[in-house]
Design an enzyme around this catalytic site. Structure first.
Site, mmCIF file in Angstrom:
data_model
loop_
_atom_site.group_PDB
_atom_site.id
_atom_site.type_symbol
_atom_site.label_atom_id
_atom_site.label_comp_id
_atom_site.label_asym_id
_atom_site.label_seq_id
_atom_site.Cartn_x
_atom_site.Cartn_y
_atom_site.Cartn_z
ATOM 1 N N THR A 144 0.852 -1.186 0.000
ATOM 2 C CA THR A 144 0.000 0.000 0.000
ATOM 3 C C THR A 144 0.893 1.244 0.000
ATOM 4 O O THR A 144 2.013 1.207 0.518
ATOM 5 C CB THR A 144 -0.955 -0.002 1.204
ATOM 6 N N THR A 156 1.235 4.443 1.422
ATOM 7 C CA THR A 156 1.836 5.063 2.610
ATOM 8 C C THR A 156 2.750 4.084 3.331
ATOM 9 O O THR A 156 3.847 4.442 3.761
ATOM 10 C CB THR A 156 0.749 5.601 3.556
ATOM 11 N N CYS A 157 2.317 2.849 3.444
ATOM 12 C CA CYS A 157 3.126 1.833 4.126
ATOM 13 C C CYS A 157 4.449 1.625 3.396
ATOM 14 O O CYS A 157 5.514 1.574 4.008
ATOM 15 C CB CYS A 157 2.367 0.514 4.198
ATOM 16 N N SER A 158 4.357 1.486 2.089
ATOM 17 C CA SER A 158 5.535 1.165 1.286
ATOM 18 C C SER A 158 6.483 2.331 1.076
ATOM 19 O O SER A 158 7.699 2.150 1.031
ATOM 20 C CB SER A 158 5.094 0.635 -0.082
#
Length: 167
Positions: free
Chosen positions: A48, A50-52
């Site tokens: 995803t 923001t996570c990545s």
């Protein structure tokens, strides 16, 4: 269930990963964290944006500082199956044992933390809220839990400040 908070004991549970030989491995939370300082950060899902692009890179950057402060493990928990988490972890070539990526495919551990986030209406099912926890000998010393889809308090910089304040 109320979200985990400061001074709570970390619940026990099993998380999964695929090792270098392709074998499914289990990680017992209490067995891995007893008598240790650890950081756990949770993400809604592998790959995803923001996570990545923000969450994981921040912990890769600040990981060495956290380890110098005595943090034994930095766990990234994603609500995905262990095969997806393994492929996601491979995209971080700079990760030389700084972060251990762990799968919580059915969100069982995420629910035990009280940090589940229902994204069924977006076609994603049950996911995790973004969070970062600093835990010392199974006791939560700092619980930085995001509201909604924000990315403000669960950053590596914020958890680093929390760890530094404990010394």
């Amino acid at each position: 269930m109320a979200p985990i908070s400061e001074l709570d004991t970390l619940p026990d549970g099993q998380l999964l990963y695929i090792d270098a030989e392709g074998t499914l491995q289990k990680v017992g939370v209490h067995a891995s964290c007893k008598d240790k300082k650890i950081v756990i950060f949770g993400v809604p899902g592998a790959f995803t944006p923001t996570c990545s692009l923000k969450h994981v890179p921040g912990f890769l950057e600040r990981g060495p500082e956290l380890k110098q402060l005595g943090v034994a493990h930095i766990f990234c928990i994603a609500v995905n199956d262990p095969f997806v988490v393994k492929e996601w972890a491979k995209t971080y070539e700079a990760n030389r044992g700084t972060i251990q990526f762990l799968a919580d495919g059915s969100a069982i551990y995420t629910k035990a933390l009280g940090l589940e986030f229902d994204l069924t209406d977006k076609g994603l099912g049950m996911r995790s809220r973004r969070y970062a926890l600093f835990v010392d000998n199974l006791v939560v010393k700092k619980a930085n839990i995001e509201e909604g889809g924000k990315f403000e308090v669960s950053t590596a910089d914020e958890i680093l400040k929390a760890v530094m304040s404990c010394f």
